[in-house]
Scaffold this active site. Structure first.
Site, PDB file in Angstrom:
ATOM      1  CB  CYS A  11      -1.074  -4.436   8.181  1.00  0.00           C
ATOM      2  SG  CYS A  11      -0.082  -3.929   6.767  1.00  0.00           S
ATOM      3  CB  CYS A  42       1.837  -2.333   8.564  1.00  0.00           C
ATOM      4  SG  CYS A  42       0.627  -1.665   7.435  1.00  0.00           S
TER       5      CYS A  42
END
Length: 175
Positions: A101, A98
């Site tokens: 993230c 991600c």
């Protein structure tokens, strides 16, 4: 008798600059119908400096041993939540694939340095702890839970990339 000749002639496309394109800065003034690329007023040094700013700074793996924000298992997180704490607990639900993230991890590392003794920041890999993430209603990544040491206060949940200043405000004002 002579047959009528019907011929369809499509309307000519208007290729002169429109009212709106004439109001754009000259380096953005680009017609959809022209065959020349837009011109840029940025110099080569400005372009190179912009590229160097945008280059990723992190090298190596996403989770490293020297990070202050530690990756914990579901069992360890549950013990922290139920246990006695005198500082707020921030849980980051992330995935290694991600992009947001990874950006959030950098901000959380800065917060961990800033709030070294005043907050506990941990992370959970949603790929490793899928069932725990599902139980915690993690639907989007990254998801943060801010849990106050005062059990009478509700936890605050955020989803998606949020600015570091918003995290500071939550820690300072709401926990």
């Amino acid at each position: 008798m002579q047959a009528a000749s019907l011929a369809f002639h499509p309307p000519a496309l208007h290729t002169s600059p429109s009212y709106f394109s004439s109001k754009l800065p000259h380096h953005l003034n680009y017609s959809l119908f022209s065959h020349t690329p837009p011109t840029s007023t940025l110099s080569l040094t400005q372009t190179l400096s912009r590229k160097s700013i945008c280059q990723p700074r992190a090298v190596g793996k996403y989770v490293r041993e020297d990070y202050l924000v530690k990756k914990l298992s579901a069992k360890e997180i549950q013990e922290l939540i139920k246990g006695e704490r005198n500082v707020p607990l921030i849980i980051d639900f992330y995935a290694t694939w991600c992009g947001p993230c990874i950006l959030m991890a950098q901000e959380l590392e800065m917060l961990a340095v800033e709030y070294e003794n005043n907050a506990l920041i941990v992370k959970v890999d949603t790929d490793d702890e899928y069932e725990f993430a599902r139980d915690m209603q993690v639907r989007g990544l990254p998801t943060l839970y801010f849990i106050s040491p005062d059990s009478s206060k509700d936890a605050i949940r955020t989803e998606g990339l949020i600015p570091i200043q918003m995290m500071r405000d939550i820690i300072n004002n709401d926990l």
